[in-house]
Design a protein around this motif. Structure first.
Motif, mmCIF file in Angstrom:
data_model
loop_
_atom_site.group_PDB
_atom_site.id
_atom_site.type_symbol
_atom_site.label_atom_id
_atom_site.label_comp_id
_atom_site.label_asym_id
_atom_site.label_seq_id
_atom_site.Cartn_x
_atom_site.Cartn_y
_atom_site.Cartn_z
ATOM 1 N N ARG A 45 4.745 -13.280 -1.017
ATOM 2 C CA ARG A 45 4.360 -12.158 -0.167
ATOM 3 C C ARG A 45 4.595 -10.855 -0.929
ATOM 4 O O ARG A 45 5.673 -10.643 -1.498
ATOM 5 N N LEU A 46 3.593 -9.996 -0.921
ATOM 6 C CA LEU A 46 3.612 -8.766 -1.706
ATOM 7 C C LEU A 46 3.505 -7.556 -0.795
ATOM 8 O O LEU A 46 2.613 -7.486 0.066
ATOM 9 N N HIS A 47 4.405 -6.606 -0.988
ATOM 10 C CA HIS A 47 4.345 -5.348 -0.251
ATOM 11 C C HIS A 47 3.308 -4.445 -0.897
ATOM 12 O O HIS A 47 3.360 -4.180 -2.105
ATOM 13 N N VAL A 48 2.373 -3.946 -0.092
ATOM 14 C CA VAL A 48 1.266 -3.114 -0.584
ATOM 15 C C VAL A 48 1.211 -1.829 0.230
ATOM 16 O O VAL A 48 1.370 -1.849 1.454
ATOM 17 N N GLU A 49 0.977 -0.724 -0.462
ATOM 18 C CA GLU A 49 0.811 0.578 0.188
ATOM 19 C C GLU A 49 -0.576 1.133 -0.141
ATOM 20 O O GLU A 49 -1.059 0.976 -1.267
ATOM 21 N N VAL A 50 -1.166 1.794 0.845
ATOM 22 C CA VAL A 50 -2.434 2.489 0.635
ATOM 23 C C VAL A 50 -2.225 3.952 0.996
ATOM 24 O O VAL A 50 -1.710 4.272 2.077
ATOM 25 N N HIS A 51 -2.606 4.841 0.110
ATOM 26 C CA HIS A 51 -2.462 6.287 0.295
ATOM 27 C C HIS A 51 -3.831 6.942 0.178
ATOM 28 O O HIS A 51 -4.656 6.531 -0.627
ATOM 29 N N GLY A 52 -4.051 7.978 0.964
ATOM 30 C CA GLY A 52 -5.266 8.761 0.826
ATOM 31 C C GLY A 52 -6.400 8.299 1.709
ATOM 32 O O GLY A 52 -6.286 7.317 2.456
#
Length: 313
Positions: free
Chosen positions: A30-37
């Motif tokens: 399981r991978l923590h992912v962030e999306v910005h913008g």
């Protein structure tokens, strides 16, 4: 890694993402992912290096998220991605493909940026169909494809078996790093950063690196010691730029020159005098500027037309 493990103010404090998600890789990691913008902006995917996390890209995210969709993820065992018993370059490639599949539309092109182990992740994925379907261009920062321990200059000895053995024991140590003290920051600065790095840069890097679990640090050090991705470099056909620190002790400039010689489509090497291994932190404006240039040249034309743009067309 909690956000309290990073600096809490200034350009290296991690920005708050527009959204967060968990991506499941091929083996269930399981991978923590962030999306910005903005969601409709040209995408940039950021893959960090050994012992780091999404917090490493804070300066780039803060600038780019005004007009780019920035996707950053924690490598397995780093940041907020749980540890995995599988620590291989094959797994790194699986993870990157999973992130691309879950954050980009089918056929959508992005600039993919990798620092250190993140660059090795890109090389490991270079021949994968999903990677090729999504990579408009690549930026490699402070990375190499093989002979990492043999070429490292962290130990002030001449090249040879003794230096290689000592370097491997240091980088692969299971010892805890302990609190971020002035002595610890001095050691980290010597090993990973240029002599002129400002104190706030060193503080930011130290907090990120010291937050990495020692089990993950050790496991990935062992994997990187045996690294051989020379074949992956030859498979990396997307337009690829390189940024490298002239004073990098972990991946000295010999690696950058080898990449330039082996890449099928190298679009430039930028070597930064006096800068060490942590190029996105030590030279944030230059790295961000190079990202913007590559997006303008390779990502935006494809986004506008839906047709693959080849250099010189």
């Amino acid at each position: 890694m909690s956000r309290t493990a990073s600096v809490t103010s200034g350009p290296y404090a991690p920005p708050t993402p527009s959204r967060e998600l968990t991506v499941v890789s091929a083996d269930g990691a399981r991978l923590h992912v962030e999306v910005h913008g903005p969601e409709d902006a040209p995408p940039v995917v950021l893959s960090h290096g050994w012992t780091c996390s999404t917090a490493f890209w804070a300066a780039q995210i803060r600038d780019l998220a005004t007009d780019h969709r920035v996707i950053a993820y924690d490598q397995r065992g780093h940041g907020r991605s749980p540890a995995s018993p599988v620590c291989t370059t094959h797994a790194l490639a699986d993870d990157l493909e999973a992130v691309l599949a879950q954050t980009l539309a089918p056929g959508e092109k992005a600039l993919i940026v990798g620092h250190s182990m993140g660059g090795m992740t890109v090389m490991a994925a270079a021949a994968r169909p999903r990677f090729r379907a999504h990579a408009a261009a690549v930026l490699l920062c402070s990375t190499g494809s093989s002979r990492l321990v043999a070429e490292a200059r962290v130990v002030p000895l001449g090249a040879g078996r003794v230096r290689t053995w000592i370097t491997g024991r240091i980088l692969g140590s299971r010892a805890p790093l302990g609190p971020v003290t002035p002595v610890a920051k001095g050691i980290l600065k010597y090993a990973t950063m240029g002599a002129g790095s400002a104190p706030h840069m060193v503080e930011a890097c130290a907090r990120i690196v010291h937050a990495c679990p020692r089990a993950a640090r050790h496991a990935w050090a062992r994997a990187l010691e045996a690294l051989d991705l020379d074949h992956g470099v030859r498979e990396l056909h997307a337009p690829t730029a390189i940024v490298h620190g002239g004073s990098d002790r972990l991946t000295p400039p010999v690696h950058a020159r080898a990449l330039v010689a082996a890449l099928p489509h190298c679009v430039g090497l930028t070597e930064l005098t006096g800068v060490g291994h942590m190029t996105p932190v030590e030279a944030p404006d230059l790295v961000t500027g190079r990202i913007r240039e590559l997006v303008t040249t390779y990502v935006i034309p494809e986004k506008a037309t839906g047709v693959e743009i080849k250099e010189g067309a």
